[in-house]
Design an enzyme around this catalytic site. Sequence first.
Site, mmCIF file in Angstrom:
data_model
loop_
_atom_site.group_PDB
_atom_site.id
_atom_site.type_symbol
_atom_site.label_atom_id
_atom_site.label_comp_id
_atom_site.label_asym_id
_atom_site.label_seq_id
_atom_site.Cartn_x
_atom_site.Cartn_y
_atom_site.Cartn_z
ATOM 1 N N LYS A 144 141.968 48.670 26.166
ATOM 2 C CA LYS A 144 142.802 48.507 27.360
ATOM 3 C C LYS A 144 144.002 47.651 26.987
ATOM 4 O O LYS A 144 143.946 46.869 26.037
ATOM 5 C CB LYS A 144 142.012 47.799 28.470
ATOM 6 C CG LYS A 144 142.580 47.998 29.856
ATOM 7 C CD LYS A 144 142.064 49.270 30.497
ATOM 8 C CE LYS A 144 142.635 49.463 31.884
ATOM 9 N NZ LYS A 144 141.933 50.527 32.620
HETATM 10 P P1 NAD Z 1 148.076 52.236 41.379
HETATM 11 O O1 NAD Z 1 149.066 51.261 40.848
HETATM 12 O O2 NAD Z 1 148.474 53.665 41.529
HETATM 13 O O3 NAD Z 1 147.554 51.749 42.830
HETATM 14 C C1 NAD Z 1 147.022 50.478 43.047
HETATM 15 C C2 NAD Z 1 146.821 50.317 44.538
HETATM 16 O O4 NAD Z 1 146.186 49.060 44.799
HETATM 17 C C3 NAD Z 1 148.123 50.318 45.328
HETATM 18 O O5 NAD Z 1 147.945 51.057 46.528
HETATM 19 C C4 NAD Z 1 148.333 48.845 45.642
HETATM 20 O O6 NAD Z 1 149.121 48.646 46.803
HETATM 21 C C5 NAD Z 1 146.896 48.396 45.848
HETATM 22 N N1 NAD Z 1 146.744 46.955 45.761
HETATM 23 C C6 NAD Z 1 147.259 46.103 44.845
HETATM 24 N N2 NAD Z 1 146.921 44.845 45.142
HETATM 25 C C7 NAD Z 1 146.170 44.907 46.260
HETATM 26 C C8 NAD Z 1 145.535 43.926 47.069
HETATM 27 N N3 NAD Z 1 145.593 42.648 46.760
HETATM 28 N N4 NAD Z 1 144.823 44.360 48.152
HETATM 29 C C9 NAD Z 1 144.750 45.663 48.467
HETATM 30 N N5 NAD Z 1 145.355 46.625 47.755
HETATM 31 C C10 NAD Z 1 146.052 46.242 46.662
HETATM 32 O O7 NAD Z 1 146.775 52.074 40.471
HETATM 33 P P2 NAD Z 1 145.591 53.111 40.251
HETATM 34 O O8 NAD Z 1 145.865 53.848 39.017
HETATM 35 O O9 NAD Z 1 145.315 53.830 41.527
HETATM 36 O O10 NAD Z 1 144.394 52.100 39.936
HETATM 37 C C11 NAD Z 1 143.570 51.524 40.954
HETATM 38 C C12 NAD Z 1 142.266 51.072 40.340
HETATM 39 O O11 NAD Z 1 141.632 52.214 39.720
HETATM 40 C C13 NAD Z 1 142.377 50.023 39.232
HETATM 41 O O12 NAD Z 1 141.240 49.201 39.276
HETATM 42 C C14 NAD Z 1 142.366 50.851 37.975
HETATM 43 O O13 NAD Z 1 141.949 50.113 36.838
HETATM 44 C C15 NAD Z 1 141.357 51.909 38.360
HETATM 45 N N6 NAD Z 1 141.401 53.130 37.560
HETATM 46 C C16 NAD Z 1 142.547 53.861 37.452
HETATM 47 C C17 NAD Z 1 142.525 55.032 36.690
HETATM 48 C C18 NAD Z 1 143.722 55.953 36.590
HETATM 49 O O14 NAD Z 1 143.576 57.042 36.011
HETATM 50 N N7 NAD Z 1 144.873 55.601 37.127
HETATM 51 C C19 NAD Z 1 141.366 55.416 36.031
HETATM 52 C C20 NAD Z 1 140.206 54.663 36.183
HETATM 53 C C21 NAD Z 1 140.250 53.521 36.957
#
Ligand code: NAD
Length: 423
Positions: free
Chosen positions: A113
Site C-alpha cells: 500500500k
Molecule cells: P473515495 O475517495 O472515492 O471516497 C471516500 C469517501 O469517504 C468520500 O465519499 C468521502 O467524502 C468519505 N469520507 C471521507 N472522510 C469521511 C468522514 N470523516 N466521514 C464520513 N465520510 C468520509 O475512496 P474509495 O475508493 O471509495 O475508498 C473508500 C474506502 O474503501 C477506503 O477505506 C478504501 O481503502 C476502501 N477500498 C477502496 C478500494 C477501491 O478500489 N477504490 C478497494 C478496496 C477498499
Amino acid sequence: MSTLSYVDESPSSPWATYLAQVDRVVPYLGPLARWAETLKRCKRALIVDVPIELDDGSVAHFEGFRVQHNLSRGPGKGGVRYHPDVTLEEVMALAAWMSIKNAAVNLPYGGAKGGIRVEPKKLSTKELERLTRRYTSEIGIIIGPQQDIPAPDVNTNAQIMAWMMDTYSMNVGATATGVVTGKPIHLGGSLGRVKATGRGVFVTGREAARRINLNLQGARVAVQGFGNVGSSAAELFHGSGAKIVAAQDHTGTIANPHGLDMATLMPHVRETGGVAGFAGAESMDNEAFWDVECDILIPAALESQIDAARARRIKARLVLEGANGPTLPVGDDVLGDRGILVVPDVICNAGGVTVSYFEWVQDFSSFFWTEDEINLRLDKIMVGALRRIWDTADQHKISLRTATFAVACERILMARQERGLYP
Ligand code: NAD
C-alpha cells in the site's frame, strides 16, 4: 502490541487493530503458527520526501510512503491514498490487510500500500500531477509490473494512475502498462474496474443476506462514504430493490426513510462534491447516522469508525465492510455478541483487487475481455471465496473475519514455509 521499534501506535490505531486480528487467528493455524510472527512485520517500508513547486512559485514538501507487507505469494499489490491523515502506521496496516485480502481470494499477489500525507482538494490539477509524478519517481525503486503494482484508493483515480504509469514508463524507457491498475480504458485499463469494489461489496452482501434470510427487495441500506466504493455499492443494492435510507460523507449526513432517489443523488454528488444539500432528503447530525433504522450498514469511508459505543447503537442485521479497517476489535466483539453479521473488509471489498488482477493479466496478454466476462468472473471468484470462508467459520465456530484470516494466513504461511528462509 507491536514489537517494532518504529511503531508507536495507540490501541485504536489501524496497525494495532490488524495485530489484534492476527492474534485471534493464531490458534487456528496449527503447525504453521511457528511462522506467525512473519505476519506482524512489514517486509519493506519506504518513506520518501515529495517536494513540488506550487502554482504560486513556492515549494512544498509532502511525506510519501510505500509499504510492502508480505511478498511470499507474488508481487506486492495495493492502492495509493492521498489524505491529510496518512501515516506510516496506517499504510502498514493497509498493506497488511492487502496481504490477507489477496490471499483470501487466492490472487497471486502479496500485500502492499502507498500514500501521501496531503489534502489533495487544496491542490490544482497541475500541482496534483507534479505531486504524483515526483512520488512515483521516488517509489520507482521498489514498484514495477513484477514487483509491486499500485492502484487507486481514497482520493486517487484513473487519471492519477495514468500519470503514475507514464512517469514509471519514462523512467524505464518503455511503456509499462502493467505497473499500475485502475488506469483509463484506452491505456490498458479494464472494463468494470471503476465499480468493481462496490460490485464485490454487493455480491458478498447478496450472498450473506441470502444466508440470513434477508430479502434485498425493500431492505433498508445505510452507507457511510459516498465515493467510489460506497456509491457503486449503493447503486447495485438500489438496482436490486433495496432502499438507500441514509448516506454520509465528508460534507454531511442525509437520510430519507422512503429511500434516496439515486437517479438524482448521483449527479448531485458529482456536481457539488458531496451528499450535503441534496433536496430529496433531510440533513442530520453526523453522529445520528449510527442510530439510523436499517437492515444493512455499509461503512465505506475510512478506518476505525465502529467502536464499542457505536456498535451498541447500530440497528442493522448485516454490516458490509466496504472500507478497510472500519471496525475496531472491541466493536467487532459487541457486534458479534449482538448477533449482527459482519462481512469483513478482507473479503467484502476484495472485488477491486480482483478486477485489478484481471487488468494486469489483460495487460500482459494484450487481449481485453468484455465487461460481462469481467463481471461474471468477479461474481464467481467472490462467491467461491466467500463459500470457502463460510465453511471455515462453521467448522471452527468463529467469525467470518477470523475465518478469512485463517484461510488467507494459511496460504501466506504455507508459501513462506515452502520457499524457506533466505539464505
Ligand atoms: P473515495 O475517495 O472515492 O471516497 C471516500 C469517501 O469517504 C468520500 O465519499 C468521502 O467524502 C468519505 N469520507 C471521507 N472522510 C469521511 C468522514 N470523516 N466521514 C464520513 N465520510 C468520509 O475512496 P474509495 O475508493 O471509495 O475508498 C473508500 C474506502 O474503501 C477506503 O477505506 C478504501 O481503502 C476502501 N477500498 C477502496 C478500494 C477501491 O478500489 N477504490 C478497494 C478496496 C477498499
